[in-house]
Scaffold this active site. Structure first.
Site, PDB file in Angstrom:
ATOM      1  N   LYS A   1       0.875  -1.142  -0.129  1.00  0.00           N
ATOM      2  CA  LYS A   1       0.058   0.007  -0.132  1.00  0.00           C
ATOM      3  C   LYS A   1       0.884   1.287   0.076  1.00  0.00           C
ATOM      4  O   LYS A   1       0.393   2.376  -0.483  1.00  0.00           O
ATOM      5  CB  LYS A   1      -0.932  -0.015   1.283  1.00  0.00           C
ATOM      6  CG  LYS A   1      -1.915  -1.150   1.115  1.00  0.00           C
ATOM      7  CD  LYS A   1      -3.101  -0.653   0.317  1.00  0.00           C
ATOM      8  CE  LYS A   1      -4.311  -2.056   0.095  1.00  0.00           C
ATOM      9  NZ  LYS A   1      -5.178  -1.680  -0.925  1.00  0.00           N
TER      10      LYS A   1
ATOM     11  N   GLU B   1      -9.705   5.733   3.270  1.00  0.00           N
ATOM     12  CA  GLU B   1     -10.468   4.959   3.854  1.00  0.00           C
ATOM     13  C   GLU B   1      -9.432   3.801   4.014  1.00  0.00           C
ATOM     14  O   GLU B   1      -8.429   3.562   3.714  1.00  0.00           O
ATOM     15  CB  GLU B   1     -11.436   4.389   3.007  1.00  0.00           C
ATOM     16  CG  GLU B   1     -10.850   3.518   1.935  1.00  0.00           C
ATOM     17  CD  GLU B   1      -9.901   3.805   0.955  1.00  0.00           C
ATOM     18  OE1 GLU B   1      -9.945   5.404   0.843  1.00  0.00           O
ATOM     19  OE2 GLU B   1      -9.092   2.992   0.257  1.00  0.00           O
TER      20      GLU B   1
ATOM     21  N   SER C   1       1.811  -9.794  -1.047  1.00  0.00           N
ATOM     22  CA  SER C   1       1.222  -8.465  -0.816  1.00  0.00           C
ATOM     23  C   SER C   1       1.738  -7.756   0.383  1.00  0.00           C
ATOM     24  O   SER C   1       1.857  -6.570   0.421  1.00  0.00           O
ATOM     25  CB  SER C   1      -0.188  -8.007  -1.443  1.00  0.00           C
ATOM     26  OG  SER C   1      -0.977  -8.935  -0.538  1.00  0.00           O
TER      27      SER C   1
END
Lengths: 602, 256
Positions: free
Chosen positions: A295, A317, A584
């Site tokens: 991210k 969010e 990830s």
């Protein structure tokens, strides 16, 4: 770029296959490809909004033409008969007038046409309205002719269309029989023709599809309240500017290297390779990023962009909290004001990340509405953005939302796939045979896949969350079970009921617990470039244990979905093949869930 | 919708009431419309509940959730409207988010809305750029697709939108979501004046309008007012008569 028209469409699947074209044609004149107005209406509904719908007529009356224009509705009219100029003048939409070219004298007629566009074809045979015969393109050279109104037809096919374009530089190419097999349209030929006509470059094709309103095929767009349109347009312009600014890119890569710790290794997983007994397994280690997941790649890019736009307040969010943590981290680094909306349910299952965000100085707002998960957090973040749009940037964490977010997030995450490509070539001297990544909204997957889209030999597989199973009520398998709809600013695939109410998703993994999938994934699913499989909670948990014990890497629950799918893929692969898994994120944030679900683990 | 232009020419202000269809049960829909038209409102927006109403504040969202809990759908609302056994005397405008329309089918939606007696459609998450999704079908049924303009709409875009405006223009008077507010920003008056100068159709102010003081502040700069959250809440709490002074403040003849 030369535009492409696929003409004489009669069947649904062929309209869909033509989704990358610029225009589709319906023949209303006597022909074996003739369709009724009702049929054209049905087919037209399947085409992209920005697609030109062209009706083909031969000596029809003004009333017939206007009736079809209104009913379908058509955006252009193409005339193949001896229509008088008065008729052409009366038609309200742009008109294409067709001419058969035999001799240099015929070319002269083109310049006298009062139509908006002139279509050149070889002389017809049985019916007027195109013959499929090739005419001598060289007739169009060395004559005074406005090529910006030229549409080239007649005998084009996937093999000759590039040559035809380079010889005549037309506004548009028009094909019908050239994309048929045994007198019927052929999906593969349609797609190959479009690819050839547009220069055989998926990259360019994709750029074209997001211009000017941000669509990937039929998905994407900017479906936001008018109050946000200014901000969305400003962002679009600012990103376009930044993307092409070497200084911006340099700064972005500086932070990726010095702060995030890139590049991340592509680790050969020797024990998993041995245990699975199939292909060589490589792991792309996004778990090693600062903050513990992919991210942060996107958070840095968008935070730099926000500052470039003069915005020092950030709203975000978060589902699992990884994006919230990444955003809070970057806001601390750049001294930006940060508020993060997070569903109440997610706050419960991701307490460690909530505390991390608070420690980093962010304000975490609990969302109690709906199911209290990611969808509801996005709703609240959007409302906050609508109210504070003048000084606040909405830092969306996945490849979702109104254009340019899906493109921008993909670009910032593409560092994953670019590194992987370079690394696998260094290690193995060739591209992998398959790549697996998990998809919720789809940001790590699109970042991994995008640099490989043009490499047809690389199979791309997305693993979505099946929760309790796709045949139960509790899952988040949007591509397996969802349908087309508009949510959070984009046309995409969503889980919804018959009345168009968005349904709650369910996954053990907070990061995949979302009832939508980004527009580019929806498009890649439709055109078949990426396949998507669903993995249940239990399968994901089993993979957490397996990878932890075989490789000493505890994966995030999200990434565990990719690992479980990779194991399935490995069953049908051989020892000389290569399989890459995008890990990830790491599993620290999920430790409470693991402790609870895997209790009694021995 | 022609009526709205006539009203403007006569110098009267319009009062447009928003209700959430099916809040309290589908049978309330007809009752509420009858009540409002008897009370002299100019037009009524019939709101369709949606699971993710990002343009709405807590009041309308809560009303939508109550309606959804009653099983209300776009289809049920249109069916109910087609069954009305009283004379509808004011224009009805369907206000819905885009997704229920896409799911229902844009063409079918416009056909059924026409049969249900609607005159127009408002879709807050369908921007001007994407109106082609709905507008051609709306035109076939002679329904107007009402556009919203906001404080953040830049001038060139405002001109584009207003050039094509039909019915009335919905001028959003807050930078934010729907819901009652104490004060409106000072800049709102200048904004609505600008919109009104450019608009070929009447300009109605909406979002945040709940008090007579709001009406007094904007009276000279708009052709009417849209009141949503205050009405929805009053119906929900069964005290709609509290809103009568507000309706009167708008619709009563006024020295202009």
């Amino acid at each position: 770029m030369t535009r492409v028209k696929i003409c004489g469409l009669m069947e649904e699947q062929h309209v869909k296959a033509a989704s990358q074209a610029d225009a589709i044609g319906f023949v209303f004149a006597p022909s074996k490809r003739r369709v009724s107005i009702e049929r054209a209406q049905e087919l037209s509904r399947l085409a992209n909004n920005d697609m030109q719908r062209i009706g083909v007529f031969v000596n029809a009356s003004y009333e017939e033409i206007e009736n079809a224009v209104k009913a379908v509705p058509l955006t252009m009219v193409q005339l193949h008969g001896d229509e008088p100029d008065e008729l052409i003048q009366r038609i309200e939409v742009p008109v294409i007038q067709a001419f058969s070219i035999r001799t240099p004298d015929d070319v002269e007629k083109l310049n006298n046409s009062i139509a908006d566009y002139i279509l050149v074809d070889a002389p017809g045979t049985d019916y007027r309205g195109g013959s499929g015969h090739v005419f001598d393109w060289s007739l169009l050279e060395n004559v005074a002719l406005d090529h910006s109104r030229l549409i080239l037809a007649g005998g084009l096919n996937r093999d000759n269309v590039q040559a035809a374009i380079s010889q005549t530089a037309p506004f548009m190419v028009d094909v019908s029989s050239g994309v048929e097999t045994d007198g019927r349209k052929d999906e593969v030929k349609i797609q190959q023709f479009i690819l050839q006509a547009k220069g055989d470059s998926m990259e360019r094709t994709q750029e074209k599809t997001i211009d000017p309103v941000g669509f990937f095929g039929r998905y994407g767009g900017q479906f936001v309240p008018e109050t946000l349109m200014k901000a969305v347009k400003e962002l679009e312009a600012a990103y376009e500017d930044a993307k092409n600014d070497a200084e911006f890119q340099k700064e972005y890569h500086h932070y990726l290297k010095e702060y995030v710790g890139r590049e991340q290794p592509l680790t050969f997983a020797a024990r998993m390779t041995e245990a699975w007994g199939g292909p060589k397994i490589y792991l792309k280690r996004e778990d090693l990023n600062h903050t513990g997941a992919h991210k942060v790649n996107n958070a840095i890019g968008q935070a730099l962009l926000a500052q470039r736009m003069g915005k020092r307040k950030i709203v975000a969010e978060t589902g699992a909290g990884q994006h919230g943590v990444a955003t809070a981290t970057i806001c601390a680094l750049f001294d930006l004001d940060c508020v993060v909306f997070m569903g109440e349910e997610d706050i419960k299952r991701q307490q460690l990340n909530v505390f991390r965000m608070k420690l980093l100085g962010a304000r975490v707002e609990s969302v109690t509405k709906g199911s209290g998960t990611l969808k509801d957090a996005v709703n609240e973040a959007l409302r906050y953005w609508v109210t504070n749009v003048e000084d606040t940037h909405y830092l969306i964490g996945s490849a979702l939302g109104p254009h340019p977010f899906p493109t921008m997030v993909r670009d910032f995450q593409s560092v994953i796939g670019k590194e992987t490509k370079r690394q696998i070539l260094e290690k193995e001297g060739r591209l992998p045979d398959a790549i697996v990544a998990c998809v919720g909204g789809g940001s790590n997957a699109i970042g991994m896949f995008h640099p490989f889209i043009e490499d047809a030999s690389v199979r791309l597989i997305g693993a979505e969350a099946a929760g309790d199973g796709v045949d139960t009520e509790r899952h988040a398998a949007t591509l397996t079970k969802g349908s087309e709809g508009v949510l959070h600013g984009a046309m995409m695939k969503i889980l919804q009921d018959d009345a168009g109410q968005v349904q709650e998703a369910h996954s053990i993994s907070a990061g995949l617990d979302y009832p939508g999938i980004g527009p580019e994934h929806a498009h890649l699913a439709d055109n078949g470039r990426v396949t998507y499989e669903a993995i249940t909670d239990d399968e994901a948990l089993a993979s957490v244990i397996e990878m932890s014990r075989l490789e000493g890497i505890i994966p995030a629950l999200e990434s565990a979905h990719a690992i479980a799918e990779a194991k399935k893929q490995a069953q049908s692969m051989t020892a000389d093949e290569l399989l890459v898994i995008c890990v990830s994120g790491r599993g620290d944030k999920d430790m409470a869930t693991y402790a609870e679900k895997l209790e009694g683990l021995s | 919708m022609k009526r709205l232009a006539e009203l403007k020419q006569a110098g009267h202000k319009a009062f447009v009431a928003y209700i959430m269809a099916g809040d309290g049960g589908i049978e309330k829909l007809g009752e509420q419309i009858q009540y409002l038209q008897e009370r002299g409102v100019t037009a009524i927006e019939v709101g369709i509940p949606f699971s993710d109403p990002v343009a709405d504040g807590p009041t309308i969202e809560a009303a939508g959730n109550r309606a959804l809990a009653e099983g209300i759908t776009l289809e049920k609302v249109l069916d109910e409207m087609q069954r009305f056994d009283f004379e509808v005397k004011v224009p009805l405008v369907i206000m819905t988010y885009l997704n229920p329309v896409i799911r229902f089918g844009a063409e079918r939606f416009t056909q059924e809305a026409k049969k249900a007696g609607a005159s127009g459609i408002i879709i807050p998450d369908l921007p001007f750029e994407h109106r082609q999704l709905i507008e051609p079908f709306a035109k076939q049924q002679e329904l107007v697709l009402i556009q919203l303009v906001t404080l953040t709409t830049i001038d060139s875009r405002l001109e584009e939108i207003l050039k094509q405006a039909e019915g009335f223009v919905y001028a959003v008077t807050v930078t934010g979501i729907t819901g009652s507010r104490d004060e409106l920003a000072e800049e709102v008056g200048a904004f609505t004046r600008k919109v009104r100068e450019l608009s070929p159709v009447p300009v109605y102010a909406g979002f945040g309008i709940s008090k007579e003081s709001h009406v007094d502040m904007l009276r000279d700069d708009v052709d009417g007012f849209i009141v949503g959250s205050a009405i929805v809440q009053a119906f929900h709490e069964d005290r709609i008569e509290d809103l009568e002074p507000l309706i009167d403040a708008v619709t009563a003849p006024h020295s202009v």
